[in-house]
Design a protein around this motif. Structure first.
Motif, mmCIF file in Angstrom:
data_model
loop_
_atom_site.group_PDB
_atom_site.id
_atom_site.type_symbol
_atom_site.label_atom_id
_atom_site.label_comp_id
_atom_site.label_asym_id
_atom_site.label_seq_id
_atom_site.Cartn_x
_atom_site.Cartn_y
_atom_site.Cartn_z
ATOM 1 N N UNK A 42 0.817 -1.202 0.000
ATOM 2 C CA UNK A 42 0.000 0.000 0.000
ATOM 3 C C UNK A 42 0.856 1.260 0.000
ATOM 4 N N UNK A 43 0.358 2.326 -0.615
ATOM 5 C CA UNK A 43 1.033 3.632 -0.647
ATOM 6 C C UNK A 43 0.134 4.652 0.049
ATOM 7 N N UNK A 44 0.756 5.572 0.748
ATOM 8 C CA UNK A 44 0.034 6.650 1.405
ATOM 9 C C UNK A 44 0.017 7.863 0.477
ATOM 10 N N UNK A 45 -1.136 8.503 0.383
ATOM 11 C CA UNK A 45 -1.275 9.691 -0.468
ATOM 12 C C UNK A 45 -2.366 10.576 0.112
ATOM 13 N N UNK A 46 -2.524 11.754 -0.507
ATOM 14 C CA UNK A 46 -3.593 12.667 -0.125
ATOM 15 C C UNK A 46 -4.718 12.588 -1.152
ATOM 16 N N UNK A 47 -5.924 12.879 -0.713
ATOM 17 C CA UNK A 47 -7.073 12.804 -1.614
ATOM 18 C C UNK A 47 -8.034 13.930 -1.293
ATOM 19 N N UNK A 48 -8.628 14.477 -2.336
ATOM 20 C CA UNK A 48 -9.646 15.527 -2.184
ATOM 21 C C UNK A 48 -11.009 14.848 -2.116
ATOM 22 N N UNK A 49 -11.796 15.218 -1.130
ATOM 23 C CA UNK A 49 -13.141 14.663 -0.989
ATOM 24 C C UNK A 49 -14.075 15.458 -1.889
ATOM 25 N N UNK A 50 -14.525 14.855 -2.967
ATOM 26 C CA UNK A 50 -15.440 15.526 -3.881
ATOM 27 C C UNK A 50 -16.866 15.493 -3.348
ATOM 28 N N UNK A 51 -17.227 14.363 -2.765
ATOM 29 C CA UNK A 51 -18.589 14.230 -2.251
ATOM 30 C C UNK A 51 -18.604 13.071 -1.269
ATOM 31 N N UNK A 52 -19.544 13.080 -0.344
ATOM 32 C CA UNK A 52 -19.705 11.968 0.575
ATOM 33 C C UNK A 52 -21.161 11.892 0.995
ATOM 34 N N UNK A 53 -21.578 10.671 1.307
ATOM 35 C CA UNK A 53 -22.969 10.457 1.695
ATOM 36 C C UNK A 53 -23.040 9.271 2.627
ATOM 37 N N UNK A 54 -23.604 9.484 3.818
ATOM 38 C CA UNK A 54 -23.798 8.380 4.762
ATOM 39 C C UNK A 54 -25.021 7.579 4.340
ATOM 40 N N UNK A 55 -24.888 6.249 4.315
ATOM 41 C CA UNK A 55 -25.983 5.401 3.851
ATOM 42 C C UNK A 55 -26.902 4.969 4.975
ATOM 43 N N UNK A 56 -26.441 4.998 6.231
ATOM 44 C CA UNK A 56 -27.296 4.664 7.369
ATOM 45 C C UNK A 56 -26.645 5.196 8.621
ATOM 46 N N UNK A 57 -27.399 5.253 9.714
ATOM 47 C CA UNK A 57 -26.853 5.786 10.946
ATOM 48 C C UNK A 57 -27.321 5.041 12.162
ATOM 49 N N UNK A 58 -27.477 3.716 12.056
ATOM 50 C CA UNK A 58 -28.016 2.932 13.159
ATOM 51 C C UNK A 58 -26.940 2.488 14.140
ATOM 52 N N UNK A 59 -25.681 2.402 13.694
ATOM 53 C CA UNK A 59 -24.601 1.915 14.547
ATOM 54 C C UNK A 59 -23.571 3.018 14.777
ATOM 55 N N UNK A 60 -22.593 2.711 15.631
ATOM 56 C CA UNK A 60 -21.532 3.677 15.907
ATOM 57 C C UNK A 60 -20.680 3.922 14.670
ATOM 58 N N UNK A 61 -20.423 2.841 13.869
ATOM 59 C CA UNK A 61 -19.680 2.973 12.611
ATOM 60 C C UNK A 61 -20.685 3.095 11.481
ATOM 61 N N UNK A 62 -20.658 4.214 10.783
ATOM 62 C CA UNK A 62 -21.645 4.519 9.748
ATOM 63 C C UNK A 62 -21.024 4.277 8.370
ATOM 64 N N UNK A 63 -21.641 3.471 7.498
ATOM 65 C CA UNK A 63 -21.140 3.330 6.129
ATOM 66 C C UNK A 63 -21.279 4.646 5.375
ATOM 67 N N UNK A 64 -20.190 5.092 4.784
ATOM 68 C CA UNK A 64 -20.185 6.362 4.061
ATOM 69 C C UNK A 64 -19.644 6.108 2.659
ATOM 70 N N UNK A 65 -20.334 6.652 1.663
ATOM 71 C CA UNK A 65 -19.876 6.568 0.278
ATOM 72 C C UNK A 65 -19.112 7.844 -0.068
ATOM 73 N N UNK A 66 -17.842 7.669 -0.485
ATOM 74 C CA UNK A 66 -16.975 8.795 -0.801
ATOM 75 C C UNK A 66 -16.728 8.857 -2.308
ATOM 76 N N UNK A 67 -16.673 10.062 -2.835
ATOM 77 C CA UNK A 67 -16.138 10.312 -4.170
ATOM 78 C C UNK A 67 -14.862 11.113 -3.976
ATOM 79 N N UNK A 68 -13.714 10.537 -4.394
ATOM 80 C CA UNK A 68 -12.411 11.121 -4.084
ATOM 81 C C UNK A 68 -11.627 11.411 -5.352
#
Length: 379
Positions: A88-114
């Motif tokens: 794996x390589x470490x890099x920087x990324x710009x977050x173009x968009x993000x959207x949480x798909x649910x919020x029932x648990x402490x860890x929330x699935x989030x869809x990122x466009x990077x």
């Protein structure tokens, strides 16, 4: 090189990579269909062999399954030994968009466009990618559109990107100071194996096709008439000679044909099967009854199945087993044939065999004994 030239070069490289990836996916799909087809055929052969009690078919299907398992295990070992996990390589990324798909648990699935911006020494331009990752509910406010995040990606699999939620202080500082431009939409990369549904469909098609080939090959045996299923029998018919023969074997508890009523019931079943009560020979053994016939013969030269005294036959067998010198009978058989001459009814012969030899007695159509031949007597 200007922006337009750079874009054209990127498009050419991307098209070439997609062509190679497309051919690779086609070959992988073809290999998957073939393996699935062989597996389906092997399973179907095993099932068909068990239904038909055909030992060679069972051995073929079972052997093919064992061979597939062995080859799969060996192939998996070789592949795991040959393939090293990509670094794996470490890099920087710009977050173009993000959207949480649910919020029932402490860890929330989030869809990122990077927009991922690899390090200059990686030799790869910035590109777009879409990922889904679970983010702790407390950390979600740290991620916002047009913000910069630290990510880990794999050069061999650029679509495999994960946001580093706890980066080192150095990378945190770089993320705070960095400014990254959005990469064009045409640079968006996707996982070529992401269509799991298509692969599952290929597996299903291969399994069904392989099984269908085997089932259709044995359709004559599998889809015989209802009369031919449920009891083992031998049956033959010829419209040219107009002869027929069929037999049935009884099994299960109290299955001996000497059981009261069993002979007549079995004879009626055979009569329904051959579609005539007139036969030229009837053979009865402990667990088997068989008939032969010729529909071209007149009734006078045949035996009428319904007219025979089946209720008296067990007594004739008992008489032959106890009075003809066979102390330990091992088997018995009744043969019924048409009488010879006008007005002569069917002939019934009971034969018993044991360690001492073979003996027989003859009877007429009413069950009256007409002749005896004990062990050792000629004739």
């Amino acid at each position: 090189m200007g922006m337009t030239g750079q874009r054209r070069a990127d498009e050419v490289d991307r098209s070439s990579g997609e062509a190679r990836s497309g051919m690779s996916r086609f070959l992988a799909g073809l290999r998957l269909v073939v393996l699935s087809g062989v597996t389906g055929a092997a399973v179907a052969a095993l099932v068909v062999g068990l239904i038909l009690t055909d030992v060679p078919v069972i051995a073929t299907g079972g052997g093919a399954l064992v061979l597939l398992v062995v080859l799969g295990a060996l192939g998996g070992r070789r592949r795991s030994a040959r393939e090293q996990p990509p670094a794996g390589r470490i890099a920087l990324a710009r977050i173009e968009d993000l959207r949480a798909t649910s919020g029932e648990l402490a860890d929330v699935p989030v869809e990122f466009s990077l927009t991922v911006a690899p390090e200059p020494d990686d030799g790869r331009p910035a590109y777009r990618v879409k990922i889904s990752q679970s983010i702790n509910l407390v950390d979600i406010p740290a991620y916002r559109p047009r913000g910069i995040a630290v990510v880990e990606y794999h050069p061999e699999k650029p679509w495999d990107v994960r946001i580093v939620t706890r980066p080192t202080p150095e990378w945190s500082r770089r993320a705070e100071e960095a400014e990254i431009d959005s990469a064009p939409e045409y640079t968006l990369v996707r996982d070529p194996d992401g269509g799991a549904g298509a692969w599952c469909l290929l597996v299903l098609v291969g399994l069904v096709a392989g099984a269908a080939v085997v089932v259709l090959s044995f359709r004559a045996e599998l889809f015989a008439s209802d009369d031919s299923r449920g009891v083992p029998k031998e049956s033959s018919s010829s419209s040219a000679s107009r002869t027929f023969s069929t037999s049935t074997t009884v099994s299960g508890p109290s299955s001996s044909l000497l059981t009261f009523g069993r002979m007549r019931m079995t004879a009626m079943e055979l009569e329904a099967r051959v579609d005539t009560p007139y036969v030229t020979a009837l053979t009865i053994e402990a667990h088997r009854m068989a008939v032969r016939g010729d529909s071209a013969l007149p009734p006078a030269e045949t035996v009428h199945l319904q007219s025979l005294p089946y209720e008296l036959f067990p007594g004739l067998v008992r008489e032959a087993r106890t009075t003809l010198g066979v102390r330990d009978p091992e088997s018995w058989r009744i043969d019924v044939t048409p009488g010879t001459g006008a007005g002569v009814g069917p002939r019934v012969r009971v034969t018993v065999s044991g360690t001492e030899g073979t003996a027989r007695l003859d009877a007429d159509a009413t069950g009256r004994i007409t002749d005896r031949r004990a062990v050792g007597e000629n004739g």
